[in-house]
Design an enzyme around this catalytic site. Structure first.
Site, PDB file in Angstrom:
ATOM      1  NE  ARG A  88     -18.193 -24.749   8.459  1.00  0.00           N
ATOM      2  CZ  ARG A  88     -18.808 -24.421   7.331  1.00  0.00           C
ATOM      3  NH1 ARG A  88     -18.697 -23.196   6.838  1.00  0.00           N
ATOM      4  NH2 ARG A  88     -19.533 -25.315   6.686  1.00  0.00           N
ATOM      5  CE  LYS A 137     -22.660 -22.137   1.076  1.00  0.00           C
ATOM      6  NZ  LYS A 137     -21.992 -23.091   1.949  1.00  0.00           N
TER       7      LYS A 137
END
Ligand SMILES: *Cc1c(COP(=O)(O)O)cnc(C)c1O
Length: 560
Positions: free
Chosen positions: A129, A34
């Site tokens: 998260r 990414k």
């Protein structure tokens, strides 16, 4: 334009260092692209370096990888949105998940496509998260196992993201423990116990990773050599120079170091503070906030100091640079992860994938093919020898011979990571990406078709879907063969070690490019020094002499 040079050899080496180190602890690695926006060249470099699959967070990037023919396992890193279940199942082999509702939707989507989608269930070990809370893990697993369209292939966790929680014997041990109890309670085997990202590497290298954790998802350490991960103490075997941002100096002048006049807020609402260092030579670069996160730019030259930036300009102090730079010079920067992400995403930054160790240009030619065709060009080896291309075997280094194939069939013996320039009136089957999958080293974004005069609807669609570069005879009429070939060479060479040329006699002729244009095309190929193999299609007794001349142009024959 600012430019990011991407050294694929470095990425491959870093991937090898990481996968070997992890391998010695029984840990497999997903390479995370990414940070490089899913650039297929980067994914391939990681795969050559030994990663077991590619992790990506964006659908667009996965699509880019797939279109490029990548057929390795692809892991979707970001939790899939409920609304994109179908796309998730279609594009990714595996996804990281934490919501039962989403997994149920993935299962339905997979069933509709008669597929089974692999799921890694994320467990929150305190970073806050994504992840199922440990208390809810077992009943969630039970539900997931009952779904027909998904297969639970592992559990995982994400640390040092939101809560900056570090990996420890405690949290990693918990993860391994959960995996063991899932396997025991439900009688299933888990392929992945995925313990985190680059930030888990220092912990692993200290030998502290519990044996039950067998997978990591690594981006930063491979791409950036661990610039952020091993911040204080670099891990020596990793190379931090895979990406280099360069900009061009638009202005260099001696100016005061404090602005003159009453100051308000800058263009971004900040109130800048200036230190008075007197009159200093400073420069303006064509890099701005549109392109990078300027706060994490690290000048390669220690004499360069970043003073600030606006949307399009970066202001630097160059007083300590020797010799003093001038307008038009380039200035290089390494980038923190945030700057890399921004630069790779920005349309205004040119990306230039490259190899720093391109093999030496071949100096011998191995002519292969049908003996009848070879008999049509009897003098060719001798004429090639006059250009300095001997017959193979005489050279000890071995691998540097160039295959010249007469007639149909595959051009064998070309190094991995190559491009293709196909000069032909038709799309043909030979050389299309579909015929030579990426696994064999050719990717569609390095495939160029030149001189097309006809293409069926399916062929047109194939070209568009796969993102091949194609120049029709009309493009050549308008832009000229020189410009078209320059672009073709550039495309075929971007991020490859060179390219194979297919010359199909159909391209030259009354309705096609002229004999002179063919020579020009071949001469430009020779001048690029990038040709790794040549194939000639459509050779016959009538055109043998002319084609011999084209071939010789491709090997650098000039009139004088
Ligand atoms: C980005 C990401 C990674 C890779 O992180 P790096 O710090 O680049 O190694 C791993 N897992 C998930 C879920 C991610 O989003």
């Amino acid at each position: 334009m600012p430019r990011v040079a991407i050294r694929l050899d470095v990425i491959e080496r870093n991937a090898r260092v990481v996968t070997q180190a992890c391998g010695s602890y029984g840990v497999g690695v997903f390479g995370v692209t990414k940070g490089a926006c899913g650039m297929p060249h980067v994914a391939r470099a990681m795969l050559r370096g030994g990663v077991i699959g590619i992790g990506e967070s964006r659908y667009e990037n996965i699509r880019r990888l797939r279109r490029s023919g990548l057929d390795c396992p692809v892991l979707l890193l970001r939790s899939p949105p409920l609304s994109r279940a179908d796309e998730t199942v279609r594009l990714a082999d595996i996804s990281l998940n934490s919501e039962l509702e989403v997994i149920e939707e993935l299962s339905r989507a997979a069933e509709r496509r008669a597929k089974v989608h692999d799921v890694i269930l994320m467990v929150d070990l305190g970073d806050l998260r994504e992840g199922v809370w440990p208390d809810d893990l077992m009943w969630t697993v039970e539900r997931v196992l009952a779904l027909p369209g998904v297969r639970l292939v592992g559990i995982g966790t994400n640390l040092t993201c939101f809560g900056a929680v570090l990996p420890s014997e405690k949290n990693m041990g918990e993860l391994a423990g959960y995996a063991a109890s899932i396997e025991e309670t439900f009688g299933v085997g888990l392929s992945y116990v995925s313990g985190g990202n680059s930030s888990s590497l220092p912990f692993l290298l200290e030998g502290r990773m519990p044996p039950g954790v067998d997978n990591l998802r690594i981006g930063e350490a491979i791409l950036q050599g661990g610039r952020d991960t091993f911040f204080d103490q670099p891990w020596e075997p990793l190379d931090r120079d895979a990406f280099l941002l360069t900009g061009e100096l638009l202005e260099v002048k001696v100016k005061p170091s404090v602005p003159i006049g009453e100051t308000g807020v800058d263009a971004f609402g900040g109130k800048p503070v200036f230190e008075d260092r007197g009159l200093r030579p400073r420069g303006i670069l064509n890099i701005g906030r549109e392109d990078v996160a300027v706060e994490v730019l690290l000048p390669v030259d220690p004499g360069v100091r970043v003073l600030g930036a606006s949307s399009d300009h970066l202001i630097i102090d160059v007083a300590d640079v020797r010799p003093l730079p001038k307008v038009g010079d380039t200035v290089g920067f390494h980038m923190g992860y945030a700057a890399l992400l921004a630069a790779m995403t920005s349309e205004y930054v040119e990306k230039d994938p490259m190899y720093d160790q391109v093999p030496p240009a071949p100096r011998s030619v191995r002519v292969v093919g049908d003996p009848q065709l070879m008999a049509l060009v009897p003098g060719l080896p001798e004429q090639l020898a006059k250009l300095g291309f001997g017959e193979p075997g005489g050279d000890e280094s071995g691998g540097d011979e160039l295959p010249l194939r007469l007639g149909d069939g595959r051009v064998e013996g070309v190094a991995d990571a190559y491009g293709l320039i196909r000069l032909s009136a038709t799309v043909g089957e030979v050389g299309l990406a579909a015929e030579r999958p990426a696994a064999e080293g050719l990717s569609p974004e390095n495939t160029v078709l030149v001189g097309l005069r006809e293409a069926g609807p399916e062929e047109s669609a194939f070209i568009k879907e796969n993102g091949l570069a194609a120049y029709t005879i009309v493009d050549i009429d308008i832009r000229g063969i020189r410009e078209v070939m320059r672009e073709a060479v550039r495309t075929a060479k971007a991020g490859t070690r060179g390219f194979v040329v297919v010359y199909d006699a159909s391209v030259t002729g009354a309705d096609g490019i002229s004999a002179r244009e063919t020579h020009q095309a071949m001469e430009l190929i020779a001048a690029s020094g990038g040709m790794l193999g040549l194939q000639v299609i459509g050779l016959n007794s009538a055109n043998a002499a002319q084609i011999t001349a084209f071939i010789l142009s491709g090997f650098g024959r000039t009139i004088l």
